[in-house]
Scaffold this active site. Structure first.
Site, short mmCIF file in Angstrom:
data_model
loop_
_atom_site.label_atom_id
_atom_site.label_comp_id
_atom_site.label_asym_id
_atom_site.label_seq_id
_atom_site.Cartn_x
_atom_site.Cartn_y
_atom_site.Cartn_z
N GLU A 175 -15.62 39.02 48.78
CA GLU A 175 -16.62 39.88 48.35
C GLU A 175 -16.43 40.72 46.74
O GLU A 175 -16.69 40.45 45.24
CB GLU A 175 -16.97 41.40 48.96
CG GLU A 175 -18.09 42.28 48.09
CD GLU A 175 -18.57 43.80 49.20
OE1 GLU A 175 -19.46 44.42 48.33
OE2 GLU A 175 -17.35 43.79 50.19
N SER A 178 -19.24 32.25 54.91
CA SER A 178 -17.52 31.69 55.00
C SER A 178 -18.17 30.34 55.56
O SER A 178 -19.51 30.09 56.11
CB SER A 178 -17.37 32.38 56.44
OG SER A 178 -16.59 30.99 57.29
N LYS A 203 0.17 18.06 49.89
CA LYS A 203 0.64 18.30 51.10
C LYS A 203 0.68 17.38 52.22
O LYS A 203 1.43 17.38 54.13
CB LYS A 203 0.76 19.54 51.66
CG LYS A 203 1.49 20.04 50.22
CD LYS A 203 1.78 21.74 50.77
CE LYS A 203 2.00 23.10 49.65
NZ LYS A 203 1.70 22.45 47.67
N ASN A 221 0.51 21.11 42.81
CA ASN A 221 0.28 22.37 42.89
C ASN A 221 -0.33 22.81 41.73
O ASN A 221 -0.30 22.12 40.45
CB ASN A 221 1.90 23.08 42.97
CG ASN A 221 1.99 22.58 43.82
OD1 ASN A 221 2.91 23.54 44.84
ND2 ASN A 221 3.23 21.35 44.33
N SER A 235 -1.72 29.28 39.68
CA SER A 235 -2.19 29.86 40.65
C SER A 235 -2.24 31.05 41.70
O SER A 235 -0.75 31.26 41.83
CB SER A 235 -2.92 28.50 42.12
OG SER A 235 -1.69 28.42 42.54
N VAL A 257 4.63 29.12 42.42
CA VAL A 257 5.82 30.04 42.21
C VAL A 257 5.89 30.44 40.57
O VAL A 257 6.66 31.05 40.17
CB VAL A 257 6.81 28.29 42.21
CG1 VAL A 257 6.43 27.54 40.88
CG2 VAL A 257 8.02 28.63 42.20
#
Length: 242
Positions: A27, A52, A119, A152, A156, A160
Site C-alpha cells: 500500500e 495480491s 538464478k 541482478n 534494486s 549488493v
C-alpha cells in the site's frame, strides 16, 4: 509488482503513451508511485489497484474491470536467504501466484511477459527453484507468453550496491566469498529489453549480461572501510558465479 524496481521502471517507460493498470500489494509504495507519476505526468491514464496475485477473486475482478492487453508479471519474493527460511511463502507467492495470474490473464491479454532470473539456471536456492518452476509451467501452457531471464538489477532493493552503500557508512563491508561474481544490468536497460521482447514470438529469452563483475572489486571501490569475508549464505551453491 508495479512498485518494485522493475515494475516502477516499466511504468516510467510506458506511461506517456499507454493506459496503465498498476497492481501491487504494498500500500505505501503504491501510494507514492501513484503520487509521483501523476505529478510528473498529470495527463496520463494510470490506475493503481491494491491486491495480491495469490487472491484469485481479486485478480478476476481486475481483469473483468480493465481488460488489459498486455501483462508484465514482475511480482515475486526475491531475496535468496529469506527464501531458505520461508519456503511456503516463496512457493505460494512465486509459483501459486504465477499460476493464478497466468490462468486468468490469458483469457484477456494478447501477451503475457514473465520476468525470470539467471538464478533459475540449475537452481541451488528456493528462490531459483520457484522461478524455474514458473518458467516450466508457463512454457507448457504454449500460449502467448514471453519469458525474460536476466541477472541482478543495479541498485534494486536489497542489491549488493545498496547493501554496500549502507555498510560503508558504518565503516565495514561484508563479502561472502572473495571469488563471488554476479551479472548486473541497469533497470533502464532491463526494462527497455522487456518492452522490446513483448513484441517477440512466445518463448524464453535470455538477456546478454556482458561479463560478470567480481563482488570483491565492488567492495574495494569504497574508501575508508574494512572488508570482512563471511562465507557463503544459505541458498548459495559452491558455484560462485551467480
Amino acid at each position: 509488482g508495479a512498485t518494485g524496481s522493475i515494475g516502477k521502471e516499466i511504468v516510467k517507460q510506458l506511461i506517456e503513451h499507454n493506459e496503465l493498470i498498476c497492481f501491487d500489494r504494498n500500500e505505501e509504495k503504491a501510494f507514492y508511485l501513484e503520487k509521483e507519476m501523476k505529478e510528473k505526468y498529470p495527463n496520463s491514464k494510470l490506475t493503481v489497484c491494491l491486491g495480491s496475485i495469490t487472491d484469485i477473486d481479486r485478480l478476476i475482478e481486475i481483469f473483468i474491470t480493465f481488460k488489459p492487453d498486455v501483462v508484465y508479471h514482475t511480482a515475486a519474493n526475491k531475496h535468496v536467504p529469506l527464501g531458505e527460511k520461508n519456503v511456503h511463502e516463496f512457493v505460494l507467492n512465486n509459483i501459486k501466484g504465477t499460476i493464478n495470474l497466468a490462468n486468468i490473464a490469458l483469457n484477456y491479454v494478447s501477451k503475457f511477459v514473465f520476468i525470470s532470473t539467471d538464478k533459475a539456471v540449475e537452481p541451488s536456492s528456493i528462490m531459483g527453484y520457484t522461478k524455474r518452476m514458473c518458467e516450466k509451467y508457463l512454457l507448457a501452457l504454449n500460449k502467448n507468453i514471453v519469458i525474460c531471464r536476466f541477472g541482478n538489477i543495479i541498485g534494486s532493493s536489497g542489491s549488493v550496491y545498496e547493501i554496500f552503500d549502507k555498510q560503508a557508512k558504518e565503516g565495514k563491508i561484508t563479502v561472502t566469498h572473495p571469488e563471488m561474481e554476479r551479472y548486473f544490468i541497469s533497470v533502464e536497460k532491463a526494462v527497455n529489453n522487456l518492452i522490446l521482447c513483448s513484441e517477440f514470438k512466445p518463448g524464453l529469452y535470455i538477456f546478454n549480461m556482458g561479463e560478470p563483475i567480481n563482488i570483491m572489486n565492488i567492495a574495494n571501490s569504497y574508501s575508508n572501510v574494512t572488508i570482512e569475508i563471511t562465507g557463503l549464505r544459505e541458498g548459495r551453491s559452491e558455484e560462485r558465479r551467480v
